[in-house]
Design a protein around this motif. Structure first.
Motif, PDB file in Angstrom:
ATOM      1  N   PRO A 198      96.404  -9.611  62.851  1.00 23.01           N
ATOM      2  CA  PRO A 198      96.565  -8.134  63.416  1.00 23.01           C
ATOM      3  C   PRO A 198      95.313  -8.013  64.149  1.00 23.01           C
ATOM      4  N   MET A 199      95.388  -6.873  64.921  1.00 21.75           N
ATOM      5  CA  MET A 199      93.942  -6.492  65.519  1.00 21.75           C
ATOM      6  C   MET A 199      94.254  -4.949  65.646  1.00 21.75           C
ATOM      7  N   ASP A 200      92.739  -4.241  65.973  1.00 24.44           N
ATOM      8  CA  ASP A 200      92.797  -3.082  66.261  1.00 24.44           C
ATOM      9  C   ASP A 200      92.391  -2.770  67.786  1.00 24.44           C
ATOM     10  N   ILE A 201      92.974  -1.929  68.389  1.00 23.22           N
ATOM     11  CA  ILE A 201      92.565  -1.762  69.773  1.00 23.22           C
ATOM     12  C   ILE A 201      91.182  -0.666  69.855  1.00 23.22           C
ATOM     13  N   THR A 202      90.101  -0.935  70.198  1.00 20.18           N
ATOM     14  CA  THR A 202      89.077   0.116  70.237  1.00 20.18           C
ATOM     15  C   THR A 202      88.638   0.425  71.625  1.00 20.18           C
ATOM     16  N   GLU A 203      89.061  -0.198  72.589  1.00 26.63           N
ATOM     17  CA  GLU A 203      88.805   0.525  73.739  1.00 26.63           C
ATOM     18  C   GLU A 203      89.732   0.137  74.790  1.00 26.63           C
ATOM     19  N   VAL A 204      90.017   1.091  75.651  1.00 27.25           N
ATOM     20  CA  VAL A 204      90.856   1.325  76.858  1.00 27.25           C
ATOM     21  C   VAL A 204      90.371   2.031  77.901  1.00 27.25           C
ATOM     22  N   ILE A 205      89.951   1.224  79.007  1.00 24.78           N
ATOM     23  CA  ILE A 205      88.933   2.052  80.068  1.00 24.78           C
ATOM     24  C   ILE A 205      89.772   1.662  81.357  1.00 24.78           C
ATOM     25  N   ARG A 206      89.900   2.875  82.285  1.00 25.36           N
ATOM     26  CA  ARG A 206      90.875   2.897  83.456  1.00 25.36           C
ATOM     27  C   ARG A 206      89.699   3.163  84.496  1.00 25.36           C
ATOM     28  N   ILE A 207      89.645   2.175  85.437  1.00 23.85           N
ATOM     29  CA  ILE A 207      88.739   2.308  86.585  1.00 23.85           C
ATOM     30  C   ILE A 207      89.433   2.526  88.035  1.00 23.85           C
ATOM     31  N   ARG A 208      89.434   3.619  88.657  1.00 26.87           N
ATOM     32  CA  ARG A 208      89.997   3.831  90.070  1.00 26.87           C
ATOM     33  C   ARG A 208      89.000   4.443  90.926  1.00 26.87           C
ATOM     34  N   GLY A 209      88.708   3.777  91.909  1.00 27.22           N
ATOM     35  CA  GLY A 209      87.672   4.229  92.919  1.00 27.22           C
ATOM     36  C   GLY A 209      86.381   4.509  92.072  1.00 27.22           C
ATOM     37  N   ASP A 210      85.668   5.631  92.282  1.00 31.92           N
ATOM     38  CA  ASP A 210      84.364   6.122  91.453  1.00 31.92           C
ATOM     39  C   ASP A 210      84.744   6.419  90.369  1.00 31.92           C
ATOM     40  N   THR A 211      85.896   6.605  89.702  1.00 34.24           N
ATOM     41  CA  THR A 211      86.096   7.413  88.600  1.00 34.24           C
ATOM     42  C   THR A 211      86.510   6.482  87.316  1.00 34.24           C
ATOM     43  N   THR A 212      85.874   6.279  86.241  1.00 29.41           N
ATOM     44  CA  THR A 212      86.206   5.650  85.363  1.00 29.41           C
ATOM     45  C   THR A 212      86.578   6.682  83.856  1.00 29.41           C
ATOM     46  N   VAL A 213      87.596   6.407  83.321  1.00 22.79           N
ATOM     47  CA  VAL A 213      88.278   7.235  82.271  1.00 22.79           C
ATOM     48  C   VAL A 213      88.464   6.411  81.315  1.00 22.79           C
ATOM     49  N   ASP A 214      88.058   6.991  80.175  1.00 21.22           N
ATOM     50  CA  ASP A 214      88.464   6.390  78.592  1.00 21.22           C
ATOM     51  C   ASP A 214      89.947   6.887  78.134  1.00 21.22           C
ATOM     52  N   LEU A 215      90.745   5.902  78.100  1.00 22.98           N
ATOM     53  CA  LEU A 215      92.006   6.248  77.710  1.00 22.98           C
ATOM     54  C   LEU A 215      92.480   5.932  76.046  1.00 22.98           C
ATOM     55  N   ILE A 216      91.500   5.623  75.332  1.00 29.61           N
ATOM     56  CA  ILE A 216      91.737   5.235  73.901  1.00 29.61           C
ATOM     57  C   ILE A 216      92.390   6.368  73.375  1.00 29.61           C
ATOM     58  N   ASP A 217      92.286   7.640  73.311  1.00 26.90           N
ATOM     59  CA  ASP A 217      93.000   8.614  72.944  1.00 26.90           C
ATOM     60  C   ASP A 217      94.457   8.670  73.307  1.00 26.90           C
TER      61      ASP A 217
END
Length: 230
Positions: free
Chosen positions: A133-152
């Motif tokens: 088993p594992m816990d997902i602790t980070e999901v980051i999306r990068i598009r162009g100059d924008t970086t967004v944290d999607l973990i929520d």
């Protein structure tokens, strides 16, 4: 779309379009009241649009009930009750009118079924392909100059072996611009024991403008370079 700015950014092929700035034109930093009317109405003033907007807001100029759009639309842009810009746009069909045409502070993004701004849905699939088993602790999306944290947006952050979860993101793509749109998603997960693991994926696609524009013009001069009609 209301972008703000002066008449110098106007870019269209209408022969009779008019853009006039007052007091330097509208500032993109300030809210603006936009008032649009049927310029050729002879009986009464037909208001097509009247509202306060900010730069980046979309405005809709609807047809009068049971009719088509007026042949000519006149818009005023006011800031702090002072006129900053006057626009005249021909919508009769007798003048060129293309998506992405710019009339001073306004850019045409859609017309009836034609629309530059198309909603798309990105789906990011996260799967546990390990042995514990594992816990997902980070999901980051990068598009162009924008970086967004999607973990929520990750509803199920704890995954057993072979379990998966999805992250869904809505976006709007401008299909009236030739562009390559690239998206990177990077994920991190922590197992019950041992070191964390990482992975990322890349998705690219192209938007290609297929609209063709051509302008034909004739000149005629004699052997001395004088116009033929003189």
């Amino acid at each position: 779309t209301y972008e703000g700015g002066d008449c110098d950014q106007t870019a269209n092929t209408q022969q009779e379009s008019i853009c006039k700035d007052f007091n330097g034109g509208p500032s993109a930093q300030d809210d603006s009241r936009i008032l649009c009317i049927d310029k050729e109405s002879t009986n009464e003033i037909n208001i097509i649009f009247d509202d306060v907007v900010s730069a980046g807001d979309e405005i809709t100029l609807p047809a009068i009930t049971g009719e088509t759009l007026p042949d000519v639309i006149e818009c005023e842009v006011l800031q702090r009750n002072v006129k900053r810009q006057e626009l005249i746009i021909n919508t009769s069909g007798k003048e060129d009118l293309y998506l992405k045409d710019v009339f001073g502070s306004l850019t045409l993004e859609s017309c009836d079924e034609k629309d530059c701004l198309v909603p798309v849905t990105y789906t990011y699939l996260l799967s546990n392909v390990g042995q514990s088993p594992m816990d997902i602790t980070e999901v980051i999306r990068i598009r162009g100059d924008t970086t967004v944290d999607l973990i929520d947006l990750v509803e199920d952050k704890t995954l057993d072996f072979r379990e998966s979860t999805e992250v869904v993101e809505e976006e709007v793509v401008d299909v009236c611009l030739n562009a390559e749109i690239g998206t990177v998603v990077a994920a991190k997960a922590d197992p019950e024991e041992g070191d964390p693991c990482f992975d990322e994926d890349v998705y690219n696609f192209m938007t290609v403008v297929k609209e063709c524009r051509v302008e034909a013009e004739i000149t005629c001069v004699d052997s001395e370079g004088t116009d033929c009609d003189e």
